[in-house]
Design an enzyme around this catalytic site. Sequence first.
Site, short mmCIF file in Angstrom:
data_model
loop_
_atom_site.label_atom_id
_atom_site.label_comp_id
_atom_site.label_asym_id
_atom_site.label_seq_id
_atom_site.Cartn_x
_atom_site.Cartn_y
_atom_site.Cartn_z
N HIS A 34 -6.02 3.96 5.09
CA HIS A 34 -7.31 4.47 5.57
C HIS A 34 -8.29 3.47 5.21
O HIS A 34 -8.52 2.81 4.37
CB HIS A 34 -7.44 5.63 4.96
CG HIS A 34 -8.53 6.32 5.29
ND1 HIS A 34 -9.94 6.10 4.81
CD2 HIS A 34 -8.50 7.85 6.19
CE1 HIS A 34 -10.90 7.19 5.72
NE2 HIS A 34 -10.16 7.69 6.54
N LYS B 299 -9.74 13.91 1.77
CA LYS B 299 -10.17 12.53 0.72
C LYS B 299 -10.52 13.44 -0.49
O LYS B 299 -9.68 14.20 -1.16
CB LYS B 299 -11.50 12.53 1.42
CG LYS B 299 -11.44 12.12 3.06
CD LYS B 299 -12.87 11.44 3.42
CE LYS B 299 -12.51 11.27 4.86
NZ LYS B 299 -13.49 10.23 5.53
N SER C 276 -15.33 11.53 12.79
CA SER C 276 -16.20 12.67 13.29
C SER C 276 -15.73 13.58 14.45
O SER C 276 -16.51 14.11 15.36
CB SER C 276 -17.62 12.02 13.69
OG SER C 276 -18.26 11.43 12.51
P1 PGA Z 1 -14.54 12.28 9.29
O1 PGA Z 1 -13.41 11.36 8.67
O2 PGA Z 1 -13.65 13.22 10.43
O3 PGA Z 1 -15.26 12.85 8.33
O4 PGA Z 1 -15.14 11.17 10.21
C1 PGA Z 1 -12.20 11.06 9.35
C2 PGA Z 1 -11.18 10.30 8.35
O5 PGA Z 1 -11.69 9.67 7.47
O6 PGA Z 1 -9.94 10.50 8.64
#
Ligand code: PGA
Length: 250
Positions: free
Chosen positions: A96, A12, A214
């Site tokens: 996404h 990100k 997550s």
């Molecule tokens: P996260 O993000 O593992 O922090 O939940 C996953 C993603 O957005 O691809």
Amino acid sequence: MSRKALIAANWKMYKTPAEALAFVDAFLPLIAGHTRDEIALFPSVTSLATVVKAVEGSGVIAGLQNMHFAEDGAYTGETSAAMLKAVGATHTLIGHSERRQYFNETDEIVNKKLHTALKHGIVPVVCIGELLHEREAGHTAQVLLTQLKGALAGISAAAAHTLVIAYEPVWAIGTGKTATPEMAVEAHMIIRAELANILGSHVAKATRILYGGSVKPENATALLGEEEIDGALVGGASLKPDSFAAIVHY
Ligand code: PGA
């Protein structure tokens, strides 16, 4: 047909090039010799070239988090397929949920991006997933089918052989709430059945469907141990080398 899992880090809007380089330097020794799965890093655009160079020869894949559908043009702030390839990257995320939510990406835009990625030989990881209220209303399957049909409009089975789908329930992203393996498997089976409808059973069987939302070292084994789950797209837990390596070694 056995599908090689893909474990992918979605960084990100985190990490400068120096931070990305420090990650790779610490991470590569932790996964040296790991051939069971493909491993991919999706850094921000400013770190992409650094990451491509840093992972050279390691087998680790580098890709972008987002790519524009146009070949080039007056699209301030965007990155083209040719730019992605010119720095040596091979993969891109498409659609996404954060792109859909904050940047108004529709299924139609996702579809255009997918056409462009496939045309340029870039491996696309197309993200789909339902919102919490959609799940609570019992609309998960419908949402997944709509997103999948929209993303794949006009895509042939022959063109789709590199396609990767990431099932990311939006309510599980960055919230610490993970779908149970049963919930993820159920969604993956819906997705695979629809892939068979659209692209034929051969492509459906070969297409990797990743789970995202997550994923962390503590739940990776339960999720990735499922036959239907062909890898993970990891956000928060991919930012530290030891944590991401622990997921890779699930
Ligand atoms: P996260 O993000 O593992 O922090 O939940 C996953 C993603 O957005 O691809």
